[in-house]
Scaffold this motif. Structure first.
Motif, PDB file in Angstrom:
ATOM      1  N   LYS A  43      37.544   9.252  39.575  1.00  0.00           N
ATOM      2  CA  LYS A  43      37.238   9.150  41.010  1.00  0.00           C
ATOM      3  C   LYS A  43      36.156   8.104  41.256  1.00  0.00           C
ATOM      4  O   LYS A  43      36.239   7.324  42.201  1.00  0.00           O
ATOM      5  N   LYS A  44      35.133   8.084  40.404  1.00  0.00           N
ATOM      6  CA  LYS A  44      34.052   7.099  40.525  1.00  0.00           C
ATOM      7  C   LYS A  44      34.608   5.684  40.360  1.00  0.00           C
ATOM      8  O   LYS A  44      34.261   4.777  41.130  1.00  0.00           O
ATOM      9  N   LEU A  45      35.490   5.489  39.386  1.00  0.00           N
ATOM     10  CA  LEU A  45      36.091   4.175  39.140  1.00  0.00           C
ATOM     11  C   LEU A  45      36.991   3.752  40.305  1.00  0.00           C
ATOM     12  O   LEU A  45      37.027   2.578  40.677  1.00  0.00           O
ATOM     13  N   GLU A  46      37.696   4.698  40.896  1.00  0.00           N
ATOM     14  CA  GLU A  46      38.541   4.392  42.054  1.00  0.00           C
ATOM     15  C   GLU A  46      37.692   4.066  43.279  1.00  0.00           C
ATOM     16  O   GLU A  46      37.944   3.082  43.977  1.00  0.00           O
ATOM     17  N   GLU A  47      36.681   4.875  43.542  1.00  0.00           N
ATOM     18  CA  GLU A  47      35.819   4.660  44.711  1.00  0.00           C
ATOM     19  C   GLU A  47      35.053   3.341  44.619  1.00  0.00           C
ATOM     20  O   GLU A  47      34.791   2.700  45.635  1.00  0.00           O
ATOM     21  N   ALA A  48      34.708   2.929  43.402  1.00  0.00           N
ATOM     22  CA  ALA A  48      33.993   1.667  43.209  1.00  0.00           C
ATOM     23  C   ALA A  48      34.943   0.470  43.261  1.00  0.00           C
ATOM     24  O   ALA A  48      34.490  -0.676  43.237  1.00  0.00           O
ATOM     25  N   GLY A  49      36.251   0.725  43.311  1.00  0.00           N
ATOM     26  CA  GLY A  49      37.216  -0.363  43.372  1.00  0.00           C
ATOM     27  C   GLY A  49      37.561  -0.966  42.018  1.00  0.00           C
ATOM     28  O   GLY A  49      38.261  -1.975  41.952  1.00  0.00           O
ATOM     29  N   VAL A  50      37.062  -0.361  40.940  1.00  0.00           N
ATOM     30  CA  VAL A  50      37.410  -0.845  39.604  1.00  0.00           C
ATOM     31  C   VAL A  50      38.902  -0.578  39.359  1.00  0.00           C
ATOM     32  O   VAL A  50      39.623  -1.449  38.887  1.00  0.00           O
ATOM     33  N   ILE A  51      39.352   0.608  39.703  1.00  0.00           N
ATOM     34  CA  ILE A  51      40.793   0.908  39.703  1.00  0.00           C
ATOM     35  C   ILE A  51      41.274   0.674  41.129  1.00  0.00           C
ATOM     36  O   ILE A  51      40.902   1.416  42.041  1.00  0.00           O
ATOM     37  N   GLN A  52      42.068  -0.373  41.299  1.00  0.00           N
ATOM     38  CA  GLN A  52      42.541  -0.719  42.639  1.00  0.00           C
ATOM     39  C   GLN A  52      43.750   0.103  43.052  1.00  0.00           C
ATOM     40  O   GLN A  52      43.850   0.567  44.179  1.00  0.00           O
ATOM     41  N   LYS A  53      44.722   0.216  42.138  1.00  0.00           N
ATOM     42  CA  LYS A  53      45.914   1.013  42.409  1.00  0.00           C
ATOM     43  C   LYS A  53      46.655   1.231  41.109  1.00  0.00           C
ATOM     44  O   LYS A  53      46.389   0.576  40.108  1.00  0.00           O
ATOM     45  N   ARG A  54      47.574   2.154  41.117  1.00  0.00           N
ATOM     46  CA  ARG A  54      48.397   2.448  39.953  1.00  0.00           C
ATOM     47  C   ARG A  54      49.838   2.108  40.331  1.00  0.00           C
ATOM     48  O   ARG A  54      50.322   2.541  41.369  1.00  0.00           O
ATOM     49  N   VAL A  55      50.477   1.324  39.473  1.00  0.00           N
ATOM     50  CA  VAL A  55      51.808   0.819  39.806  1.00  0.00           C
ATOM     51  C   VAL A  55      52.746   0.937  38.611  1.00  0.00           C
ATOM     52  O   VAL A  55      52.310   1.153  37.477  1.00  0.00           O
ATOM     53  N   ALA A  56      54.025   0.751  38.865  1.00  0.00           N
ATOM     54  CA  ALA A  56      55.026   0.634  37.803  1.00  0.00           C
ATOM     55  C   ALA A  56      55.273  -0.853  37.581  1.00  0.00           C
ATOM     56  O   ALA A  56      55.446  -1.607  38.537  1.00  0.00           O
ATOM     57  N   LEU A  57      55.270  -1.297  36.343  1.00  0.00           N
ATOM     58  CA  LEU A  57      55.575  -2.685  36.019  1.00  0.00           C
ATOM     59  C   LEU A  57      57.062  -2.786  35.710  1.00  0.00           C
ATOM     60  O   LEU A  57      57.572  -2.083  34.839  1.00  0.00           O
ATOM     61  N   LEU A  58      57.745  -3.649  36.444  1.00  0.00           N
ATOM     62  CA  LEU A  58      59.185  -3.789  36.310  1.00  0.00           C
ATOM     63  C   LEU A  58      59.527  -4.966  35.411  1.00  0.00           C
ATOM     64  O   LEU A  58      58.778  -5.940  35.336  1.00  0.00           O
ATOM     65  N   ASN A  59      60.663  -4.891  34.751  1.00  0.00           N
ATOM     66  CA  ASN A  59      61.150  -5.967  33.898  1.00  0.00           C
ATOM     67  C   ASN A  59      61.925  -6.950  34.772  1.00  0.00           C
ATOM     68  O   ASN A  59      63.020  -6.628  35.242  1.00  0.00           O
ATOM     69  N   PRO A  60      61.387  -8.157  35.007  1.00  0.00           N
ATOM     70  CA  PRO A  60      62.063  -9.100  35.907  1.00  0.00           C
ATOM     71  C   PRO A  60      63.457  -9.501  35.443  1.00  0.00           C
ATOM     72  O   PRO A  60      64.357  -9.684  36.266  1.00  0.00           O
ATOM     73  N   GLU A  61      63.670  -9.608  34.135  1.00  0.00           N
ATOM     74  CA  GLU A  61      64.996 -10.004  33.643  1.00  0.00           C
ATOM     75  C   GLU A  61      66.054  -8.941  33.946  1.00  0.00           C
ATOM     76  O   GLU A  61      67.199  -9.274  34.227  1.00  0.00           O
ATOM     77  N   LYS A  62      65.661  -7.679  33.907  1.00  0.00           N
ATOM     78  CA  LYS A  62      66.602  -6.601  34.234  1.00  0.00           C
ATOM     79  C   LYS A  62      66.973  -6.631  35.714  1.00  0.00           C
ATOM     80  O   LYS A  62      67.980  -6.058  36.126  1.00  0.00           O
ATOM     81  N   LEU A  63      66.150  -7.305  36.518  1.00  0.00           N
ATOM     82  CA  LEU A  63      66.407  -7.429  37.949  1.00  0.00           C
ATOM     83  C   LEU A  63      66.920  -8.823  38.302  1.00  0.00           C
ATOM     84  O   LEU A  63      66.920  -9.214  39.461  1.00  0.00           O
ATOM     85  N   ASP A  64      67.346  -9.567  37.281  1.00  0.00           N
ATOM     86  CA  ASP A  64      67.904 -10.914  37.433  1.00  0.00           C
ATOM     87  C   ASP A  64      66.905 -11.874  38.079  1.00  0.00           C
ATOM     88  O   ASP A  64      67.248 -12.694  38.918  1.00  0.00           O
ATOM     89  N   LEU A  65      65.646 -11.761  37.660  1.00  0.00           N
ATOM     90  CA  LEU A  65      64.581 -12.647  38.139  1.00  0.00           C
ATOM     91  C   LEU A  65      63.929 -13.306  36.924  1.00  0.00           C
ATOM     92  O   LEU A  65      62.870 -12.893  36.471  1.00  0.00           O
ATOM     93  N   SER A  66      64.587 -14.325  36.381  1.00  0.00           N
ATOM     94  CA  SER A  66      64.085 -14.904  35.144  1.00  0.00           C
ATOM     95  C   SER A  66      63.699 -16.377  35.287  1.00  0.00           C
ATOM     96  O   SER A  66      63.407 -17.030  34.296  1.00  0.00           O
ATOM     97  N   PHE A  67      63.674 -16.908  36.496  1.00  0.00           N
ATOM     98  CA  PHE A  67      63.330 -18.315  36.712  1.00  0.00           C
ATOM     99  C   PHE A  67      61.900 -18.382  37.258  1.00  0.00           C
ATOM    100  O   PHE A  67      61.642 -17.968  38.386  1.00  0.00           O
ATOM    101  N   THR A  68      60.976 -18.861  36.432  1.00  0.00           N
ATOM    102  CA  THR A  68      59.568 -18.935  36.812  1.00  0.00           C
ATOM    103  C   THR A  68      59.176 -20.382  37.059  1.00  0.00           C
ATOM    104  O   THR A  68      59.407 -21.240  36.209  1.00  0.00           O
ATOM    105  N   ALA A  69      58.584 -20.613  38.215  1.00  0.00           N
ATOM    106  CA  ALA A  69      58.112 -21.957  38.572  1.00  0.00           C
ATOM    107  C   ALA A  69      56.628 -21.889  38.912  1.00  0.00           C
ATOM    108  O   ALA A  69      56.155 -20.898  39.481  1.00  0.00           O
ATOM    109  N   PHE A  70      55.927 -22.938  38.555  1.00  0.00           N
ATOM    110  CA  PHE A  70      54.541 -23.102  38.961  1.00  0.00           C
ATOM    111  C   PHE A  70      54.522 -24.238  39.968  1.00  0.00           C
ATOM    112  O   PHE A  70      54.927 -25.360  39.646  1.00  0.00           O
TER     113      PHE A  70
END
Length: 157
Positions: A43-70
């Motif tokens: 709770k202290k880490l969340e309130e201080a903003g050290v933990i911003q959010k908790r998310v699921a990391l998705l595999n871009p290739e499984k979602l047909d997103l494999s072209f990366t451009a800068f």
């Protein structure tokens, strides 16, 4: 809020970066705490903003997103109004995964993730037609991802 992180806090953060689904019991056991003090630290880490959010990391290739451009952008208009308009507009594109204001030859850099070159071309046209004042855009394309992580390098000192 400034927060002083001790070794236990850093261990909690490291564990959560690698598996955000750890139960409070498992997390507490891994850092040699009971659940209540571990929960209070979280709770202290969340309130201080050290933990911003908790998310699921998705595999871009499984979602047909494999072209990366800068995408590197130059502008001759450095007014606050242009900056605000450009940042707001470019940030709305879901293809833009990361977006930075840069020092050096180019003013801005974006990491763009799409399905293929045709989708990138569509993104590119939307970008350059969305805000006047872009003087130069250059893009480079990733051939192969060699390292990707979302885990921050947390020192244990």
């Amino acid at each position: 809020m400034e927060i002083e992180l001790d070794k236990t806090d850093r261990k909690i953060l490291d564990l959560l970066q690698n598996d955000g689904t750890l139960s409070l019991n498992d997390l507490a056991e891994a850092v040699n705490l009971t659940t209540t003090p571990c929960w209070k630290r979280l709770k202290k880490l969340e309130e201080a903003g050290v933990i911003q959010k908790r998310v699921a990391l998705l595999n871009p290739e499984k979602l047909d997103l494999s072209f990366t451009a800068f995408v590197l952008v130059k502008t001759s208009d450095h007014s606050h109004e242009w900056y605000s308009r450009f940042v707001s507009t470019a940030s709305e594109f879901p293809e833009v995964m990361e977006f930075y204001r840069m020092a050096g030859e180019y003013d801005y850099m974006m990491k763009v993730l799409v399905k293929d070159m045709q989708c990138f071309d569509h993104f590119y046209k939307k970008l350059v037609n969305s805000v006047e004042g872009i003087s130069n855009v250059t893009s480079t394309f990733a051939m192969e991802p060699l390292k990707y992580t979302t885990a921050l390098p947390i020192c244990s000192n």
